[in-house]
Scaffold this active site. Structure first.
Site, PDB file in Angstrom:
ATOM      1  N   TYR A   1       0.833  -1.210   0.000  1.00  0.00           N
ATOM      2  CA  TYR A   1       0.000   0.000   0.000  1.00  0.00           C
ATOM      3  C   TYR A   1       0.875   1.271   0.000  1.00  0.00           C
ATOM      4  O   TYR A   1       0.590   2.242  -0.727  1.00  0.00           O
ATOM      5  CB  TYR A   1      -0.901  -0.046   1.232  1.00  0.00           C
ATOM      6  CG  TYR A   1      -1.932   1.042   1.347  1.00  0.00           C
ATOM      7  CD1 TYR A   1      -3.108   1.006   0.595  1.00  0.00           C
ATOM      8  CD2 TYR A   1      -1.756   2.108   2.233  1.00  0.00           C
ATOM      9  CE1 TYR A   1      -4.068   1.999   0.732  1.00  0.00           C
ATOM     10  CE2 TYR A   1      -2.714   3.096   2.380  1.00  0.00           C
ATOM     11  CZ  TYR A   1      -3.875   3.039   1.626  1.00  0.00           C
ATOM     12  OH  TYR A   1      -4.821   4.023   1.761  1.00  0.00           O
TER      13      TYR A   1
ATOM     14  N   LYS B   1       0.839   4.077  -2.814  1.00  0.00           N
ATOM     15  CA  LYS B   1       0.461   5.465  -2.517  1.00  0.00           C
ATOM     16  C   LYS B   1       1.607   6.442  -2.824  1.00  0.00           C
ATOM     17  O   LYS B   1       1.371   7.610  -3.159  1.00  0.00           O
ATOM     18  CB  LYS B   1      -0.018   5.584  -1.069  1.00  0.00           C
ATOM     19  CG  LYS B   1      -1.362   4.887  -0.821  1.00  0.00           C
ATOM     20  CD  LYS B   1      -2.411   5.287  -1.853  1.00  0.00           C
ATOM     21  CE  LYS B   1      -3.827   5.037  -1.426  1.00  0.00           C
ATOM     22  NZ  LYS B   1      -4.805   5.334  -2.489  1.00  0.00           N
TER      23      LYS B   1
HETATM   24  P1  NAP Z   1     -13.355   2.100   1.299  1.00  0.00           P
HETATM   25  O1  NAP Z   1     -14.395   2.546   2.283  1.00  0.00           O
HETATM   26  O2  NAP Z   1     -12.782   0.733   1.439  1.00  0.00           O
HETATM   27  O3  NAP Z   1     -13.940   2.309  -0.180  1.00  0.00           O
HETATM   28  C1  NAP Z   1     -13.202   1.951  -1.295  1.00  0.00           C
HETATM   29  C2  NAP Z   1     -14.156   1.694  -2.443  1.00  0.00           C
HETATM   30  O4  NAP Z   1     -13.352   1.319  -3.578  1.00  0.00           O
HETATM   31  C3  NAP Z   1     -15.124   0.547  -2.167  1.00  0.00           C
HETATM   32  O5  NAP Z   1     -16.434   0.915  -2.544  1.00  0.00           O
HETATM   33  C4  NAP Z   1     -14.570  -0.569  -3.044  1.00  0.00           C
HETATM   34  O6  NAP Z   1     -15.555  -1.466  -3.538  1.00  0.00           O
HETATM   35  C5  NAP Z   1     -13.995   0.225  -4.211  1.00  0.00           C
HETATM   36  N1  NAP Z   1     -13.067  -0.582  -4.990  1.00  0.00           N
HETATM   37  C6  NAP Z   1     -12.137  -1.466  -4.544  1.00  0.00           C
HETATM   38  N2  NAP Z   1     -11.492  -2.046  -5.563  1.00  0.00           N
HETATM   39  C7  NAP Z   1     -12.021  -1.527  -6.704  1.00  0.00           C
HETATM   40  C8  NAP Z   1     -11.781  -1.737  -8.085  1.00  0.00           C
HETATM   41  N3  NAP Z   1     -10.844  -2.601  -8.483  1.00  0.00           N
HETATM   42  N4  NAP Z   1     -12.504  -1.048  -8.978  1.00  0.00           N
HETATM   43  C9  NAP Z   1     -13.469  -0.178  -8.574  1.00  0.00           C
HETATM   44  N5  NAP Z   1     -13.737   0.069  -7.282  1.00  0.00           N
HETATM   45  C10 NAP Z   1     -13.035  -0.604  -6.354  1.00  0.00           C
HETATM   46  O7  NAP Z   1     -12.084   3.083   1.306  1.00  0.00           O
HETATM   47  P2  NAP Z   1     -11.920   4.618   1.787  1.00  0.00           P
HETATM   48  O8  NAP Z   1     -11.423   4.594   3.182  1.00  0.00           O
HETATM   49  O9  NAP Z   1     -13.110   5.410   1.420  1.00  0.00           O
HETATM   50  O10 NAP Z   1     -10.661   5.036   0.875  1.00  0.00           O
HETATM   51  C11 NAP Z   1     -10.790   5.670  -0.390  1.00  0.00           C
HETATM   52  C12 NAP Z   1      -9.408   6.003  -0.912  1.00  0.00           C
HETATM   53  O11 NAP Z   1      -8.721   6.816   0.039  1.00  0.00           O
HETATM   54  C13 NAP Z   1      -8.525   4.780  -1.138  1.00  0.00           C
HETATM   55  O12 NAP Z   1      -7.703   4.976  -2.263  1.00  0.00           O
HETATM   56  C14 NAP Z   1      -7.702   4.733   0.120  1.00  0.00           C
HETATM   57  O13 NAP Z   1      -6.485   4.052  -0.086  1.00  0.00           O
HETATM   58  C15 NAP Z   1      -7.493   6.212   0.387  1.00  0.00           C
HETATM   59  N6  NAP Z   1      -7.172   6.523   1.781  1.00  0.00           N
HETATM   60  C16 NAP Z   1      -8.011   6.199   2.807  1.00  0.00           C
HETATM   61  C17 NAP Z   1      -7.653   6.511   4.108  1.00  0.00           C
HETATM   62  C18 NAP Z   1      -8.526   6.177   5.281  1.00  0.00           C
HETATM   63  O14 NAP Z   1      -8.089   6.389   6.433  1.00  0.00           O
HETATM   64  N7  NAP Z   1      -9.725   5.683   5.108  1.00  0.00           N
HETATM   65  C19 NAP Z   1      -6.436   7.139   4.354  1.00  0.00           C
HETATM   66  C20 NAP Z   1      -5.608   7.468   3.295  1.00  0.00           C
HETATM   67  C21 NAP Z   1      -5.981   7.158   1.997  1.00  0.00           C
HETATM   68  P3  NAP Z   1     -15.927  -2.812  -2.718  1.00  0.00           P
HETATM   69  O15 NAP Z   1     -16.649  -2.351  -1.516  1.00  0.00           O
HETATM   70  O16 NAP Z   1     -16.793  -3.563  -3.658  1.00  0.00           O
HETATM   71  O17 NAP Z   1     -14.620  -3.476  -2.406  1.00  0.00           O
END
Ligand code: NAP
Length: 252
Positions: A153, A157
């Site tokens: 990851y 990133k």
């Molecule tokens: P999340 O709640 O897990 O949501 C991610 C979404 O992406 C889910 O709806 C998932 O679908 C979808 N997804 C996964 N694989 C995919 C694919 N191959 N094609 C299309 N859609 C796909 O994550 P989040 O926390 O909102 O994070 C969103 C972004 O922010 C990510 O890139 C994450 O790395 C980044 N981020 C998050 C945090 C944090 O603390 N939450 C911090 C830093 C960065 P499914 O549900 O069907 O798997």
């Protein structure tokens, strides 16, 4: 500057940061394609946007699948209009310490984040170049600076930041900017899954993260959506190739 209505694509927008970003861009006046693995899941965000008076389209596509990406972008262009805004947000975690990390878990994470962002950016750029206007925003993370248990990851990133800067260099002369938002701890299903994996109640996990964060709270999806919306705005046309840490404190 007055807001011009554009067509936006947000990947991984069924829930979490992607859903909040899709809702925010719609509230800012854009038509939004809500892309996620499962079209039915994407529809819940699209329905919420339409219920609030916006325009949205739910699209099922795996961003790591070249054919699915081409098809999804064609459908968005035909049904909502040529995409002018792209938010590469789809993401997954497959955490493990290096000695236990499988090659499949490495490939899966690099595939969704990096290959996904590359395929989506390549598919939309022709529309943006043709229009002479575009905004690409990539989701990075504070994990880009290194994070135990996240070799895959963190590499993905950090890679998003290099991709962002290169897109900014290549596409700038066509009126297209590319920037990255790097969130800290945000309360979503992703961080909930991490708490479950390490066997800590989510509330305790949140309380600990809040204590470690200078502003004294964890992030909410809307905090990240607001930063993404800025990079997508007319006002941000001279800002490109930047990484904005949105982490409740100075993480970079
Ligand atoms: P999340 O709640 O897990 O949501 C991610 C979404 O992406 C889910 O709806 C998932 O679908 C979808 N997804 C996964 N694989 C995919 C694919 N191959 N094609 C299309 N859609 C796909 O994550 P989040 O926390 O909102 O994070 C969103 C972004 O922010 C990510 O890139 C994450 O790395 C980044 N981020 C998050 C945090 C944090 O603390 N939450 C911090 C830093 C960065 P499914 O549900 O069907 O798997």
């Amino acid at each position: 500057m007055p807001m011009t209505s554009r067509t936006a694509i947000v990947t991984g927008a069924a829930r979490g940061i992607g859903a909040a970003t899709a809702r925010r861009l719609a509230a800012d006046g854009h038509a939004v394609a809500v892309v996620d693995l499962d079209e039915a899941d994407a529809r819940s965000t699209a329905d919420a946007i339409e219920a609030a008076g916006g325009r949205a389209l739910a699209v099922g596509a795996d961003v790591a699948d070249e054919t699915a990406v081409a098809r999804a972008v064609e459908r968005v262009a035909a049904e909502l209009g040529p995409p002018a805004i792209l938010v590469n947000n789809a993401g997954i975690l497959r955490d493990n310490l290096l000695f236990k990390m499988s090659a499949d878990d490495w490939d899966a994470v690099l595939g969704v984040h990096l290959r996904g962002a590359f395929l989506m950016s390549r598919a939309v750029q022709s529309h943006m170049v043709e229009a002479g206007w575009g905004r690409i925003v990539n989701l990075s993370s504070t994990s880009a600076l290194g994070n135990r248990g996240q070799a895959n990851y963190a590499a993905a990133k950090a890679g998003m930041q290099g991709l962002t800067k290169t897109l900014a260099l290549e596409l700038g002369k066509f009126g297209v900017t590319a920037n990255a938002v790097a969130p800290g701890f945000v309360q979503t299903e992703m961080t909930k899954a991490t708490a479950e994996r390490i066997g800590v109640p989510f509330d305790d996990f949140l309380a600990h993260a809040a204590k470690e964060t200078p502003v004294g709270r964890v992030g909410q999806p809307e905090d990240i959506a607001a930063a993404v919306a800025y990079f997508c705005s007319e006002d941000a046309g001279f800002v490109s190739g930047q990484v904005l840490y949105v982490a409740g404190g100075p993480r970079a």
